[in-house]
Structure formats: C-alpha cells, structure tokens
Design an enzyme around this catalytic site. Sequence first.
Site, short mmCIF file in Angstrom:
data_model
loop_
_atom_site.label_atom_id
_atom_site.label_comp_id
_atom_site.label_asym_id
_atom_site.label_seq_id
_atom_site.Cartn_x
_atom_site.Cartn_y
_atom_site.Cartn_z
N ARG A 89 0.80 -1.30 -0.13
CA ARG A 89 0.14 -0.08 0.00
C ARG A 89 0.84 1.26 -0.03
NH1 ARG A 89 -4.35 -3.38 3.03
NH2 ARG A 89 -3.03 -3.33 4.83
N CYS A 99 -3.94 -13.87 -3.65
CA CYS A 99 -3.14 -14.31 -2.56
C CYS A 99 -3.46 -15.82 -2.40
CB CYS A 99 -4.00 -13.70 -1.27
SG CYS A 99 -5.77 -13.94 -1.08
N ASP A 146 -17.17 -3.69 -1.15
CA ASP A 146 -16.99 -5.03 -0.76
C ASP A 146 -18.44 -5.73 -0.54
OD1 ASP A 146 -14.54 -6.31 0.81
OD2 ASP A 146 -16.46 -7.27 1.76
N ALA A 185 -18.35 -7.62 -6.42
CA ALA A 185 -17.31 -6.93 -7.17
C ALA A 185 -17.51 -6.88 -8.53
CB ALA A 185 -16.01 -7.33 -6.93
#
Length: 398
Positions: free
Chosen positions: A213, A340, A251, A280
Amino acid sequence: MQVPALYLKRGEDTRLRAGHLWVFSNEVDVARSPLSAFEPGQVCAIVDSRDKPIGVGYVNPNSLICARLVNRGLEHALDKSLLVHKLNVALALRERIFDEPYYRLVFGESDGLPGLTIDRFGDVVVAQATTAGMERLKDAIGDAIAKVLKPRQLWWKNDASIRAMENLPEYAELGAGERSNEPMIVREAGLEFECDPLAGQKTGWFYDQRGNRDHLQHLVKGKRVLDVFSYLGGWGLRAAACGASEVVCVDASQPAVEAIGRNIARNGFADRVTAVRADAFDHLKALREQREHFDVVILDPPAFVKRKKDLAEGRVAYRRLNELGMQVLARDGILITCSCSYHMPRSVLLDGVQQAARHLDRQAQLLWHLQQGPDHPIHPAIAETEYLKGFVLRVLPA
Ligand code: SAH
C-alpha cells in the site's frame, strides 16, 4: 527428553535436513512407529532410519502432513520456555522493522512455529492454530504470549477452514483478558482502522499488504481511486491519506462496509471516501455500463484458487476480473492487481493481465512487483509460505 519417537523410512530425512519441516505419512516407518499409536497433536521426536534424531515436533496421525518439526535437536522440550524463546526471536525482527506494535508476530513455519499464526494489534493479540499440535499447546502458547507481550486481550480465532484437514472444529473465543466495548484498532501509516477480532476476516487485518500500500503515495494524488474487495478500506483510506481526490470502496460484506463507514469518520475522510456494498463483478459491470472511469483501480480479491485442482477455473476468474478492472480505468491508468492464492503462480496472473489488456486493445507496463510484507517471511525451503503476489501496472491505449 521423554517423548515417543516417530521413525522415518530410509532416505526420508533428506527434505527435513534441507530445511523443510513437514513429514508426510508415507515417509514414516510405520513398522517401527505405527501412526495409530499417536494421539492427534502429540509431541514426538522425529528420528531418521539410522536412529539419529532430527528434532522435536508433533504428530497428527489423521493428516496427510502427519508430523511437523518445531525445533532441531532434542535439547529443548516443546514447552512454554521454547515458545517464549521463539516468540522473542520473532519479536526481534518485527521490532527492528516496525515503529509500532502492529504486525504479524508469528507466521507459522517461517517463524519456526508450524501451524501457528499470531497477529499483534497494540495490546490486543489474535492467535490462530491450524494444526492439532498447536491446538494441544494452546495453554502453553497463551502463557508464552502473556510473558512476552503482556497483552490486554488474547483472542483465539480458530475458525480457518483448513482446520478441517486436521479434524479440528472451528471456533473463536477470548483466550485471556476481559471483554470490552472498545473496538480493536490497527494503526497503519498514521491511520487508524477499527477491526473485529471475532467477526472479522481471517485474524482481523491484512498486514501482508501494508508495504504494498506504500506504493500509493506515488500514484494517487488528485486522482480518482476504486478499491475493489476493500474489506475495511485498507487500500482506499491509505489512498485518501495520500491525497486522492475521490475514493470508492467496494466489498460484498455488510459488516465490512459498515466498518469502512466508521473508519472513514475516524480518519476524517467523509468528504472524499464512500463505501458500497456490492458483488465486485456486478459492480464493475455496472460502472462499465455507466462509463465511469477511475485513474487507479485496486483489485485485491480473496483467494480464487484454494486447491490446486481449481487453478483452471481460478485463472479465468482472475483474467475476467482484471479485464473488468481495465474497462473502468482511465486512458493512462494504474491497475494494482493481487492474488493471495498460493496455487496461482505469479506468471499466470501476469499472463492473464496481459491477455486482458490485449483483448481490450490496451498496453500494460509493469512498474512494481508486489509480495507479502516482511512480517510474513518466506521460508526458502517451503514454497507454500510464499502466497501473495501482485503487480502495479500502467495501462495505456495501444
Ligand atoms: N483489500 C483488503 C483485503 C481483501 S480480503 C485489504 O487490503 O485489507 C477480500 C475481501 O473480499 C473480503 O472483505 C470479502 O468480504 C470480499 N469479497 C469476497 N467476495 C466478494 C465479491 N464477490 N464481491 C465483493 N467483495 C467480495
């Protein structure tokens, strides 16, 4: 040390001697040490076929990974004092890197504590055991955490679905300390985020993305930013703090979106940041229909490839997502895209992004590679410890 021995078959010590920590059930000499003689989570000595001990670990006879090595050599018992030592070693790294006590303190195998995750939120600690061995050591772990960190609260967030592989139930509970009405707070780059140790995602916060970030500071000043899969607004609020003119967080989780609202107010960004509860993919399509464009689009989804056999399907999902992201990107836009999923290789993610760019007749330039932060160290011998990958790309007209 009085613990039963788990004997390996001939040659099956090679991987452990090379640095790995796992024993698979087919590597055990079950004639000498039947797995059925062990209880789930029982501490053992791991010994090679020539009777040379490798170290101390724990067994789960019901799991494909039937033992994990915790400490080399047999000098130290697997008890509170060894745990205190390992926590102190882990702490020394984090204190060297971070100014404030907000980080992942223990990242399982990489910190020599297979099956254990510990996140620190100031004086609140959230721990997660994913193996029967760590579950059995819970009291000793709690004592060691109390000694090393003296937290106000210790939460056990033992609700990860991988616990099923060790026949462990899913639950979350307060392990030590008093309940309070104060929300748990994480501090990151001068901002404060409210999160929930019981009902939040994973252990409450995605510390693994913190360093990634930081790239926002070069990219968002005066720009419109879309933070997709925003959770509590980590990327979005950091973008606002770096001077973004407008930020939209998206979200699917209602509690997450409500918490973003409180985090917006807490940090004074009500004039610039909004949060939308939506799927999304649906929301990106709606924005595309409305011809909305953002200068920076961040895509930080949950793992689409949870098991190896889901790779074919997952890569299509990542590609589709990135294509949708590019369709709401301004002409000279920045796409920050992550995965991830351990089973999704970095190169496959990049291929998908490139294919999406060509399909839309656009040209991508890769500016930065992203990976998990240093409080999630990678164990060079254990590929599974390297899971987070991402890219910062510039996307131009062809
Ligand atoms: N970007 C966040 C972490 C994201 S975790 C951070 O930096 O902290 C993944 C998030 O995706 C979760 O908050 C989850 O609620 C959300 N999510 C999962 N499926 C979704 C979907 N189909 N549409 C929108 N959000 C989704």
